[in-house]
Enzyme design. Structure first.
Site, PDB file in Angstrom:
ATOM      1  N   CYS A   1       0.811  -1.227   0.000  1.00 18.75           N
ATOM      2  CA  CYS A   1       0.000   0.000   0.000  1.00 18.75           C
ATOM      3  C   CYS A   1       0.841   1.271   0.000  1.00 18.75           C
ATOM      4  O   CYS A   1       0.348   2.328  -0.361  1.00 18.75           O
ATOM      5  CB  CYS A   1      -0.949   0.006   1.196  1.00 18.75           C
ATOM      6  SG  CYS A   1      -0.154   0.352   2.774  1.00 18.75           S
TER       7      CYS A   1
ATOM      8  N   ALA B   1      16.019  -8.196  -4.552  1.00 15.69           N
ATOM      9  CA  ALA B   1      17.189  -8.596  -5.329  1.00 15.69           C
ATOM     10  C   ALA B   1      16.815  -9.596  -6.403  1.00 15.69           C
ATOM     11  O   ALA B   1      15.870 -10.367  -6.250  1.00 15.69           O
ATOM     12  CB  ALA B   1      18.216  -9.222  -4.399  1.00 15.69           C
TER      13      ALA B   1
ATOM     14  N   LYS C   1       3.113 -10.004 -19.437  1.00 13.63           N
ATOM     15  CA  LYS C   1       2.605 -10.206 -18.083  1.00 13.63           C
ATOM     16  C   LYS C   1       1.136  -9.831 -18.072  1.00 13.63           C
ATOM     17  O   LYS C   1       0.778  -8.733 -18.499  1.00 13.63           O
ATOM     18  CB  LYS C   1       3.383  -9.308 -17.107  1.00 13.63           C
ATOM     19  CG  LYS C   1       2.732  -9.182 -15.731  1.00 13.63           C
ATOM     20  CD  LYS C   1       3.628  -8.456 -14.746  1.00 13.63           C
ATOM     21  CE  LYS C   1       2.950  -8.367 -13.384  1.00 13.63           C
ATOM     22  NZ  LYS C   1       3.824  -7.979 -12.313  1.00 13.63           N
TER      23      LYS C   1
ATOM     24  N   PHE D   1     -24.816   1.729  -0.052  1.00 11.35           N
ATOM     25  CA  PHE D   1     -25.787   1.007   0.770  1.00 11.35           C
ATOM     26  C   PHE D   1     -26.736   0.125  -0.036  1.00 11.35           C
ATOM     27  O   PHE D   1     -27.954   0.200   0.122  1.00 11.35           O
ATOM     28  CB  PHE D   1     -26.593   2.078   1.540  1.00 11.35           C
ATOM     29  CG  PHE D   1     -26.996   1.657   2.911  1.00 11.35           C
ATOM     30  CD1 PHE D   1     -26.053   1.452   3.895  1.00 11.35           C
ATOM     31  CD2 PHE D   1     -28.330   1.467   3.234  1.00 11.35           C
ATOM     32  CE1 PHE D   1     -26.432   1.074   5.172  1.00 11.35           C
ATOM     33  CE2 PHE D   1     -28.722   1.090   4.506  1.00 11.35           C
ATOM     34  CZ  PHE D   1     -27.764   0.891   5.477  1.00 11.35           C
TER      35      PHE D   1
ATOM     36  N   GLU E   1     -21.983   9.755  -1.697  1.00 11.70           N
ATOM     37  CA  GLU E   1     -22.310   8.445  -2.261  1.00 11.70           C
ATOM     38  C   GLU E   1     -22.531   8.421  -3.767  1.00 11.70           C
ATOM     39  O   GLU E   1     -22.103   7.511  -4.449  1.00 11.70           O
ATOM     40  CB  GLU E   1     -23.614   7.965  -1.623  1.00 11.70           C
ATOM     41  CG  GLU E   1     -23.433   6.974  -0.530  1.00 11.70           C
ATOM     42  CD  GLU E   1     -24.791   6.394  -0.115  1.00 11.70           C
ATOM     43  OE1 GLU E   1     -25.720   6.390  -0.915  1.00 11.70           O
ATOM     44  OE2 GLU E   1     -24.883   5.954   1.019  1.00 11.70           O
TER      45      GLU E   1
END
Ligand code: FAD
Ligand code: FES
Ligand code: FES
Length: 1236
Positions: free
Chosen positions: A28, A268, A343, A827, A1168
């Protein structure tokens, strides 16, 4: 202590709590610090303090966020700019982002935009949407620090707009302010819950750090960091002839998307090889290139080739027990050799691979005949593998269509996976092996300069889109006093302190003398009877003070935010994995956690119910099953020209607030308890703690200073805060959940399954596209207790932007053995609206009509009534829609998308526009109230930014005179939770009420001395006249009273509206997508603070919003095993949006001239609503997939579940490659994860 990390040392030993703990796994960036080391010159680099062993920092200088500036001393421009540009909301990520930027500038004072983006690969933020951060750092003014951004970011404001910040206000950058260093530290080791017998710091061994150029390639000592290796290879690419650098370029391509910079700076190359991870990104390249490894032990050395013999099993290699890897030689490529690496991961930035590959082909000189071919894959077995049979089968063949066909059928046979394989996504992973080979095939064709008809197949991720952000705000009316801040963009009040690390979060409260730590004992079974619990071994472990179980709860063990159907501690039975059974209290966190793991629990397993489908089959529902019905369904269906069925599953979502749940309980006198809690509801936490302790609520004070993100996940305080000190109230006890614990124990957003029709026909519509009847069932995965699920389900039933005359919606609450799901921004509304948009798309597709026309036709109009019989007035949906069509240039975009799609087979673009209507405030009436306490001090007066603005206007004083103290239950009792976007309405109303009372009390003094100042009226007059300068304010939303039984009464105070148009590009071969552009038009009434409101759209201020929706609908996936074990428990496996996920072009407009007469100062709730607007991205993806399917001759409606992950996108783009990898028959195997 060799196991102490730098982060623990900073926070606990030095009290430097500016550096934050968000995950402890390098995922993070909240813990980013800068290290500086002198070798030939001083080298500065950002690292994750949570992974750096303290003992590896010999001869290294550490700079933390506190070291570069402070509010009290002097701010560093890097700190000031992120704050002033509104790039700090909850602020928990801010110090980490500041330090990544700082480290970049120390090395590179004139970074380019690409450098900045790279620097932020390892940093996450859940609140700001990232754009304000980039805006702040790219500011181009006389006060510039970053003057060389080569991007076209333009923060353009229209004439009528006020800008969100003024770069001229920034302090100029002063290089003399930088810390000067007198003077490797080791590598990343995850200590948590691991015991390492030997710890080495290879960074200090010169032989392991050598780099040498040989005749065959470059030799890197095994301890060379990935950043260092990248720099050396980049230089080599610049100087060597191109034919020699094919392998180097492939390594560099993999490094580009390899973790974040903080990791690459310390990880590494030897560590990556020796970890022997099957999804290592480098090992496939090393294998395809045939790198040579030198191994060494005390008896000598040997050289081995990196081929399929090197990895001998899952995380095993040929190394003998005493051997180490000394170095790796990466070879030059040869003439006629071409190499590529690929990838594919769920998120582009800082993510581990699903499938990773490297391919190398060597041609017979002067021909296209394959002489040598190596295809290496990661993610397809327990080790990195070579597709040897396929490669051998293609030797001697010409590079052409026949070879491609043969390669695909050979690969499909060779790269198989068991349908139960760990990691899941089996069909997708198999298809990827073919898709990636096809990309390689096309790339080689291009390099050979042969005819390539389908060149879009070799495009990688679309990147070259000039990013820009454009905001169209509302103008502050002319003549308004400068002191009146309402409607002006105002910096978050704590932003500067957040940027310097001085803002105090719960776990930043310094350690108390003899403080204890509490660790949780949790269930490993989803459903079981507890036969016995044996804590005897744990009790004898060092530092353990006591172990607590259900019988030790002095008060009531039953708990829960509304229904008391949960337990503080499980008693006899557990009903989910993570159910808290007990706790260990010990002198340190380490001791408590180790002892908790030593507690033995014996279970008698019972049959669990994990998924919604299992709950439906078992009829496992909570009551009541709510129904909202209007009109006459049967008559509607008779009127319909067509009927349609459909279904969609919407996955759940983890709150992923950057600060995990934390509580500190401090005993006070006479049995009082003071709790510092990260909670949205101080009052609810207070009452639940008191109940568990068996004491009156007046003995418990709950204090909340600030939270590192919320979004609904902290509605009733963390469950463990109810047991922090029931056993003896003499010691301070602390508990902060580890990220994996937090994700496992707490529920999140409810997964939903929406199905049209159950007993009656589903969607009925006319030839025009007008929907005339609808019957939908919504099933939510509630988990093991009710929590707030009943209200969430109701919210799903009623949120909708479309008018249907005959409608029935039913909400089923599935009782399952998952942790109880709870409130989350929106909600339940976003899930309900997703179901609606799904059938709306199906209607359009089945009629072959443009989706935006069908949507527009069905939008609510003024005077229509909702299914819950509320007549809509002051509706601005149509205005928002039309303005969004115009601002986005929808019709021109549509034409351009169609042209693009006709010219590109393997990348497709999609476009969609969606709307939302959001109800103002909780439909649960008891919450629709708020209190505020306002004191006037004779030297100033004593809420959050918007509340300060409200107080400032009513009192007629500048914001600088106002201060918001923390929320605590002993100042304002019975508070409602800060949620559902209601806080500014409710608290704003309460603050307005309190300030008006104070104003009335001051009025005589103002009348008497009209030219006087605030100080004259307050200090000189009112105070001496003994006027009460403190008051409570109260507000409740008026005239609400909906009754479910009769489907009548007013349910909501007002509605907010918004519309978004998004364009995306998908890579049909891999399922990757790029958000190209989003245009948003929102009606927020008269914005209280455009900076925070605009923030909420592209940002998600306070923990949610557009980017959170983007995560919900396109990225974030919770994986549960069939036994109910959460498999995604950290940022490594659960991906929230990162910097690279923001739409490249974002235009946000606030609808002008749309005041709302029903809330404070004509504003509307805003937190919201933007979340759902991200559904436009999901439906743009679906539009692009339709274009891809059309290439394979498939048309008409199709099911796409949310999130639109790379796997789902790829699988839905049906083509010749997917046909070679058919999915296994459902039911014939046990999947790794299930759709809950
Ligand atoms: C947040 C995060 C993101 C990541 N992202 C990616 C990614 O995108 N792609 C990817 O491929 N990997 C990724 N990884 C994995 C990462 O690359 C490896 O963990 C890292 O390269 C290991 O390097 P290290 O120096 O930390 O090794 P260490 O952790 O020090 O060592 C790893 C193992 O190798 C052994 N070892 C180390 N050096 C030697 C040696 N010279 N001889 C013998 N044994 C040795 C150690 O004993 C240990 O068992 C990520 C890891 C994290 C934490
Ligand atoms: S706390 Fe270190 S990266 Fe998250
Ligand atoms: S401001 Fe970034 S996580 Fe809250």
């Amino acid at each position: 202590d060799p196991e102490m990390t730098l982060l623990t040392y900073l926070r606990r030993k030095l009290g430097l709590t500016g550096t934050k703990l968000g995950c402890a796994e390098g995922g993070c960036g909240a813990c980013t610090v800068m290290l500086s080391r002198y070798q030939t010159h001083t080298h500065h680099y950002a690292v994750n303090a949570c992974l750096a062993p303290l003992c590896s920092l010999h001869l290294v200088a550490v700079t933390t966020v506190e070291g570069i500036g402070s509010v009290a001393r002097e701010l560093h421009p890097v700190q000031e700019r992120i704050a002033m540009a509104h790039g700090s909301q909850c602020g928990f990520c801010t110090p980490g982002i500041v330090m990544s930027m700082y480290a970049l500038l120390r090395n590179n004072p004139k970074p380019k935009m690409a450098d900045v983006e790279e620097a932020f690969h390892g940093n996450l933020c859940r609140c700001t949407g990232y754009r304000p951060i980039l805006e702040g750092y790219k500011t181009n003014s006389s006060a510039r620090i970053l003057n060389a951004f080569d991007c076209k970011l333009c923060f353009c404001f229209l004439q009528e707009a006020t800008s969100l910040f003024n770069p001229a206000d920034f302090t100029p950058f002063d290089p003399t302010q930088e810390v000067i260093f007198p003077p490797d530290h080791g590598h990343m080791v995850k200590f948590k819950n691991m015991v390492y017998p030997v710890i080495l710091a290879p960074a200090f061994i010169p032989e392991l750090n050598n780099v040498s150029h040989t005749a065959d390639g470059v030799v890197f000592g095994a301890a060379c960091t990935l950043s260092h290796m990248g720099a050396v290879l980049k230089k080599a690419v610049e100087t060597l002839p191109p034919h020699q650098t094919e392998v180097f370029l492939a390594v560099l391509e993999q490094l580009r998307w390899f973790a974040g910079l903080q990791i690459r700076n310390v990880a590494a190359v030897g560590g990556n090889i020796m970890t022997a991870s099957p999804i290592s990104d480098l090992n496939p390249v090393f294998m395809a290139a045939g790198c040579r490894l030198t191994l060494m032990d005390k008896d000598g050395s040997r050289v081995v080739q990196m081929d399929d013999g090197f990895f001998t099993g899952y995380r095993k290699t040929v190394l003998r027990p005493q051997e180490i890897l000394l170095s790796i030689e990466i070879p030059y490529s040869k003439k006629f050799q071409l190499v590529s690496a690929f990838k594919q991961s769920p998120r582009r930035e800082d993510d581990i691979s699903i499938v990773t590959a490297a391919m190398s082909v060597t041609f017979t000189p002067g021909t296209d005949v394959v002489e040598d071919l190596r295809l290496s894959y990661g993610g397809m077995a327990a080790t990195t593998v070579l597709a040897k049979k396929t490669a051998n089968g293609l030797l001697g063949r010409h590079w052409g269509e026949e070879l491609l066909q043969e390669a695909c059928s050979l690969l499909a046979k060779e790269m198989t996976l068991d349908p139960s394989a760990p990691g899941g996504m089996v069909t997708y992973r198999r298809t990827l092996t073919l898709s990636l080979f096809y990309k390689f095939y096309l790339t080689v064709l291009q390099k050979l300069r042969l005819q390539v008809s389908e060149h879009s197949g070799c495009f990688s991720y679309p990147e070259n889109i000039p990013p820009y952000l454009s905001c169209h705000l509302q103008a502050v009316p002319e003549g308004r006093s400068q002191d009146d801040s309402v409607g002006r963009p105002m910096m978050h009040l704590s932003a500067l302190k957040q940027a310097t690390g001085e803002a105090v979060y719960c776990d930043d409260v310094p350690l108390y003398e003899n403080e204890l730590y509490l660790a949780l004992i949790t269930s490993s079974k989803a459903h079981a009877n507890i036969l016995s619990v044996d804590a005897s071994a744990a009790e004898k472990m060092p530092g353990v003070v006591t172990c607590l179980f259900a019988d030790d709860i002095p008060g009531c063990n039953a708990t829960g935010p509304i229904e008391h159907d949960e337990t503080v501690l499980a008693h006899r039975q557990v009903t989910c994995v993570g159910h808290i059974i007990g706790a260990v209290v010990a002198d340190t966190q380490l001791h408590a956690q180790r002892a908790a793991k030593a507690v033995r629990v014996q279970y008698e397993e019972l049959q669990p119910i994990i998924t919604i489908q299992e709950a439906i089959a078992a009829k496992s529902f909570y009551q009541p099953i709510r129904t909202i019905q209007k009109g006459d369904l049967e008559a509607g269906f008779k009127q319909a020209d067509h009927i349609l069925e459909g279904e969609i599953h919407i996955g759940g979502q983890e709150h992923f607030y950057l600060e995990t749940n934390v509580t500190l309980a401090v005993p006070r006198e006479e049995g009082e308890m003071e709790l510092f809690v990260s909670t949205q509801s101080a009052s609810k936490t207070q009452s639940l703690v008191a109940k568990a302790l068996g004491v009156p609520a007046n003995r418990v004070v709950v204090r909340v200073k600030r939270m590192g993100g919320v979004s609904g996940g902290r509605r009733a305080g963390p469950p463990f805060c109810r047991l922090l000190s029931p056993w003896q109230q003499t010691k301070t006890v602390r508990c902060m959940l580890d990220r994996d614990e937090d994700m496992m124990i707490t529920g999140g957003r409810h997964p939903f399954y929406g199905k049209q029709g159950e007993t009656t026909p589903p969607v009925g519509f006319l030839n025009s596209g007008k929907v005339v009847s609808l019957d939908v069932s919504y099933y939510s995965n509630v988990g093991n207790s009710m929590d707030l699920s009943a209200s969430v389900s109701v919210s799903t039933l009623i949120r909708n932007s479309y008018s249907v005359a005959n409608v029935r919606g039913r909400g089923f609450l599935c009782r399952t053995n998952l942790p109880s799901n709870t409130a989350f921004r929106g909600f339940g509304g976003p899930q309900g609206m997703m179901v609606t948009e799904s059938w709306m798309t199906d209607v359009a597709q089945s009629l072959g009509r443009p989706a935006e026309q069908v949507r527009r036709l069905n939008l609510y109009v003024e005077g229509e009534s909702t299914p819950y019989n509320q007549v809509l007035d002051q509706i601005t949906l149509d205005r928002c829609w039309d303005e969004c069509l115009t601002r986005s240039g929808y019709q021109e975009r549509r034409a351009a998308v169609d042209v693009y799609n006709s010219q590109n087979r393997w990348t497709k673009r999609g476009l969609a526009i969606t709307a939302f209507q959001k109800m103002s405030i909780f439909s649960v009436c008891v919450c629709v109230q708020a209190g505020a306490l306002v004191h006037i001090y004779t030297d100033g007066s004593g809420l959050h930014t918007k509340m300060v603005q409200v107080a400032s206007r009513v009192l007629g004083i500048p914001c600088s005179k106002i201060h918001i103290s923390e929320t605590s239950t002993n100042t304002v009792p019975n508070t409602s939770p800060t949620a559902a976007s209601a806080s500014s309405d409710l608290n704003g109303g309460a603050v307005q009420n309190a300030c008006e009372t104070l104003n009335q009390r001051l009025q005589p003094y103002k009348t008497k001395n009209p030219k006087g100042s605030w100080e004259d009226w307050v200090s000189e007059a009112a105070y001496f006249d003994r006027v009460n300068l403190s008051t409570n304010g109260f507000y409740k939303t008026p005239n609400l009273g909906y009754d479910f039984e009769t489907n009548s009464g007013r349910a909501f105070n007002y509605f907010s509206y918004g519309v978004a148009c998004s364009e995306v590009e998908i890579d049909c071969l891999t399922g990757a997508h790029k958000n190209l552009s989003t245009t948003i038009v929102m009606d927020v009434g008269n914005s209280l603070n455009p900076a925070i409101d605009i923030g909420s759209y592209f940002v998600f201020s306070g923990g949610g919003g557009f980017m959170q929706g983007l995560g919900l609908f396109t990225l974030e996936e919770l994986h549960y095993s069939p036994q109910g074990v959460l498999l995604t428990r950290g940022p490594g496996s659960y991906k929230i949006p990162a910097f690279g996920d923001i739409p490249a072009q974002l235009t946000v407009s606030l609808l002008r001239d749309a005041p709302n007469q029903k809330a404070v100062f004509a504003s509307k709730a805003v937190g919201e609503p933007p979340l759902f607007l991200a559904a436009s991205v999901f439906y743009a993806i679906k539009d692009a997939i339709s274009a891809s399917r059309a290439e394979s001759g498939i048309s008409g409606p199709f099911r796409l579940d949310s999130p639109a992950s790379a796997e789902r996108i790829r699988n839905a783009c049906s083509d010749r490659f997917t046909k070679l990898c058919p999915p296994a028959e459902p039911g014939s195997f046990t999947p790794w994860s299930v759709q809950v």
